[in-house]
Design a protein around this motif. Structure first.
Motif, short mmCIF file in Angstrom:
data_model
loop_
_atom_site.label_atom_id
_atom_site.label_comp_id
_atom_site.label_asym_id
_atom_site.label_seq_id
_atom_site.Cartn_x
_atom_site.Cartn_y
_atom_site.Cartn_z
N LYS A 142 0.83 -1.22 0.00
CA LYS A 142 0.00 0.00 0.00
C LYS A 142 0.86 1.27 0.00
O LYS A 142 0.43 2.32 -0.48
CB LYS A 142 -0.93 0.00 1.22
N LYS A 143 2.09 1.15 0.54
CA LYS A 143 2.98 2.31 0.57
C LYS A 143 3.47 2.70 -0.83
O LYS A 143 3.84 3.84 -1.07
CB LYS A 143 4.20 2.02 1.44
N TYR A 144 3.50 1.69 -1.71
CA TYR A 144 4.14 1.89 -3.01
C TYR A 144 3.15 2.07 -4.15
O TYR A 144 3.55 2.37 -5.27
CB TYR A 144 5.06 0.71 -3.30
N ARG A 171 -0.41 4.05 -5.64
CA ARG A 171 -1.02 5.37 -5.48
C ARG A 171 -2.23 5.52 -6.40
O ARG A 171 -2.45 4.71 -7.31
CB ARG A 171 0.00 6.45 -5.78
N LYS A 172 -2.99 6.55 -6.14
CA LYS A 172 -4.18 6.83 -6.93
C LYS A 172 -3.83 6.92 -8.42
O LYS A 172 -2.86 7.56 -8.80
CB LYS A 172 -4.81 8.15 -6.48
N ASP A 225 -2.95 4.33 -10.31
CA ASP A 225 -2.29 3.10 -10.75
C ASP A 225 -3.33 2.09 -11.21
O ASP A 225 -4.45 2.05 -10.69
CB ASP A 225 -1.49 2.48 -9.60
N MET A 251 -8.15 3.63 -2.21
CA MET A 251 -7.04 4.58 -2.40
C MET A 251 -7.05 5.19 -3.80
O MET A 251 -6.32 6.13 -4.08
CB MET A 251 -5.70 3.86 -2.21
N VAL A 254 -6.70 3.07 -6.62
CA VAL A 254 -6.05 2.13 -7.53
C VAL A 254 -7.13 1.41 -8.33
O VAL A 254 -8.09 0.88 -7.75
CB VAL A 254 -5.19 1.11 -6.75
N ARG A 269 -0.35 6.95 -16.74
CA ARG A 269 -0.40 6.31 -15.43
C ARG A 269 0.29 4.94 -15.46
O ARG A 269 0.47 4.34 -16.50
CB ARG A 269 -1.86 6.16 -14.97
#
Length: 345
Positions: free
Chosen positions: A47-49, A51-52, A54, A195, A197, A247
């Motif tokens: 989740k850290k890697y 982003r919106k 993707d 998020m 994705v 994207r």
């Protein structure tokens, strides 16, 4: 390029024999494909890697009970078939054991009066074309007669067959699981969607050829196996829009990668398509669609480690694998995961 260029030492004890009890308990090794930098973590860290914007591309294939144990009708001696490719309603290309006993015309029984078969052709590859005779609905008969085939390096019994299925599996047809997807839960996928994705689904039915070793001395001489794929309109629409907007397209597994790169190679516009692919991706290949990859750790000298090396560079990948061995990550189908990406973008 030599096949031996993709060898690495792996202690047998690091080959995962059973899945983790919790899908999210797997570790995650992040590899920067540009610099070779690695970061250790656990799978929820994905989740850290992400982003919106993707696009996460998943393979929704489902493993079928493709291993059939029966007897030769004439001698009652044991026979085993592994279903590789469905040709039509009654015919499959299979791997037979013992192969020398399954000759053309030989009949086999799996469930007396319910599922029987005859060998119609022996192919040059050694595979057999088998005609099945069954009563009822094929899928129901197969569920009753067959078992899930596990990779040859797994020697433990699988207590829960659903652990060799992704939580989003639905299109039955694979002889092996797209194992990068085994780490996801429905809850994690929902979090990623919250998020921003996007998730795109395609299908590639994984064949047992995925485990076939590369025997050629040079990788260019290897003959790649073929697998059936379907790239539907829904996935096409999502990916075409994302690409036009610059994207990221993040593939879950080498099977999704092979499908996306097949479609992009055949049609730069990536319109809906289906068919068979024999694409062989190794260093020197220029990716046309995939930017990042979530994947497991692969066998030495396999086509899969070659694909990963094409994306991240052979030296980067082998150094990351050396680190994973030193840190005692779990390898192969039931093992831990990698996320290969450009950490600067």
């Amino acid at each position: 390029m030599k096949t031996s260029d993709f060898y690495y030492d792996l202690p047998e004890r690091l080959i995962a024999q059973v899945p983790t009890k919790d899908r999210l308990a797997s570790r995650l090794l992040v590899l920067d494909k540009k610099t070779g930098r690695t970061i250790d973590g656990h799978f929820p860290d994905i989740k850290k890697y992400l982003r919106k914007g993707d696009v996460l591309v998943i393979n929704n294939t489902r493993v079928i009970p493709a291993r059939l144990l029966g007897v030769r009708s004439d001698t009652q001696s044991p026979v085993e078939l592994l279903l590789l490719k469905r040709i039509d309603d009654n015919h499959w290309e299979t791997l037979a054991r013992p192969g020398k006993k399954v000759r053309e015309g030989k009949r086999m029984t799996f469930i007396p009066g319910e599922l029987e078969a005859e060998c119609e052709q022996v192919l040059e590859s050694g595979n057999r074309i088998i005609r099945f005779e069954f009563n009822g609905v094929w899928e129901e008969v197969l569920d009753k007669a067959g078992t899930i085939p596990l990779p040859p390096y797994i020697h433990e019994k699988l207590d829960d067959p659903e652990r060799y299925q992704t939580v989003y599996s639905k299109d039955a047809g694979s002889a092996a699981a797209p194992t990068a997807g085994l780490h996801f839960t429905k809850e994690l996928l929902a979090e990623l969607q919250d998020m921003g994705v996007e998730i795109a689904e395609l299908t590639l039915h994984v064949g047992l050829g995925t485990f076939r070793p590369v025997k050629a001395e040079t990788i260019e001489d290897h003959e790649m196996h073929s697998e059936w794929y379907d790239f539907p309109k829904e996935a096409s629409d999502i990916i075409r829009k994302a690409r036009s907007e610059g994207r990221r397209i993040i593939s879950v597994g080498t099977t999704s990668t092979r499908t996306l790169e097949t479609v992009a190679s055949n049609d730069p516009d990536m319109k809906p398509a289906s068919g068979y692919t024999q694409i062989f991706i190794y260093p020197g290949y220029e990716f046309k669609c995939v930017n990042s990859l979530i994947t497991n750790f692969h066998l030495p000298e396999s086509t899969l480690i070659m694909l990963v090396s094409a994306l991240a560079g052979r030296e980067n990948v082998l150094n990351a694998y050396k680190h994973a061995v030193e840190e005692e990550y779990r390898f192969f189908s039931f093992g831990d995961a990698m996320f290969i990406t450009d950490l600067e973008n």
